[in-house]
Enzyme design. Structure first.
Site, PDB file in Angstrom:
ATOM      1  N   GLY A 104      -1.006  -0.918  -6.367  1.00  0.00           N
ATOM      2  CA  GLY A 104      -1.121  -1.230  -7.904  1.00  0.00           C
ATOM      3  C   GLY A 104      -2.229  -0.884  -8.419  1.00  0.00           C
ATOM      4  O   GLY A 104      -3.450  -0.598  -7.801  1.00  0.00           O
TER       5      GLY A 104
ATOM      6  N   CYS B  73      -8.468  -4.507  -3.108  1.00  0.00           N
ATOM      7  CA  CYS B  73      -8.395  -4.073  -4.530  1.00  0.00           C
ATOM      8  C   CYS B  73      -9.280  -2.662  -4.529  1.00  0.00           C
ATOM      9  O   CYS B  73     -10.207  -2.372  -4.025  1.00  0.00           O
ATOM     10  CB  CYS B  73      -9.317  -4.758  -5.302  1.00  0.00           C
TER      11      CYS B  73
HETATM   12 NI    NI Z   1      -7.337  -4.581  -8.166  1.00  0.00          NI
END
Ligand code: NI
Length: 159
Positions: free
Chosen positions: A46, A89
């Site tokens: 993502g 992330c």
């Molecule tokens: Ni992220």
């Protein structure tokens, strides 16, 4: 195909509230294509627009490698259950941390043609939708980590 520079934790752009997209145009289409290229190049599942320095409410997600999803101006409308697991992330490379999130999420958003869509997800997809929507409001998952960030064995599942 263009791979954009991924902004890292500490960069001001990651802590801003992003603006809604009002109309689709070539510039924004190019941004979306570049976001996919950048996400796949980094082996991510993502990516949110502020991670490439653009303060627009756009996220791209692909948790299987075969199911690309674009969410424009996404809104979470329903959540249920709970899951606890490691999350990473692309803006905090090489690290992961344990985060508890809902196990189910329903969101409404616009697609690339600015048509309203509804998306439901569980497990990793739910986690990815919630993680990316947090980016649009200037939040990183590290704020939610229970315990310490740890070094990743691999860089899988970074968002
Ligand atoms: Ni992220």
């Amino acid at each position: 195909m263009a791979i954009r520079n991924i902004r890292l934790e500490g960069d001001d752009v990651l802590y801003q509230v992003c603006r809604p997209v009002k109309t689709m145009n070539d510039h924004t289409r190019e941004l979306i294509n570049d976001m996919f290229d950048t996400m796949y190049d980094a082996n991510g599942v993502g990516l949110a627009a502020p991670q490439v320095g653009v303060l627009k409410r756009i996220v791209v997600i692909d948790v299987t490698g075969e199911d690309p999803i674009v969410l424009i101006n996404p809104r979470i409308v329903e959540t249920s259950g709970e899951q606890t697991g490691y999350e990473g992330c692309l803006s905090v490379p090489g690290k992961s941390g344990q985060v508890t999130r809902p196990n189910y999420v329903k969101a409404v958003a616009l697609n690339e043609d600015m048509e309203e869509i509804e998306i439901e997800g569980t497990e990793l997809l739910a986690r990815a939708i919630l993680h990316e929507c947090d980016h649009l409001d200037g939040h990183l998952y590290v704020e939610k980590v229970e315990g310490e960030l740890v070094d990743n064995a691999t860089d899988e599942d970074e968002e």
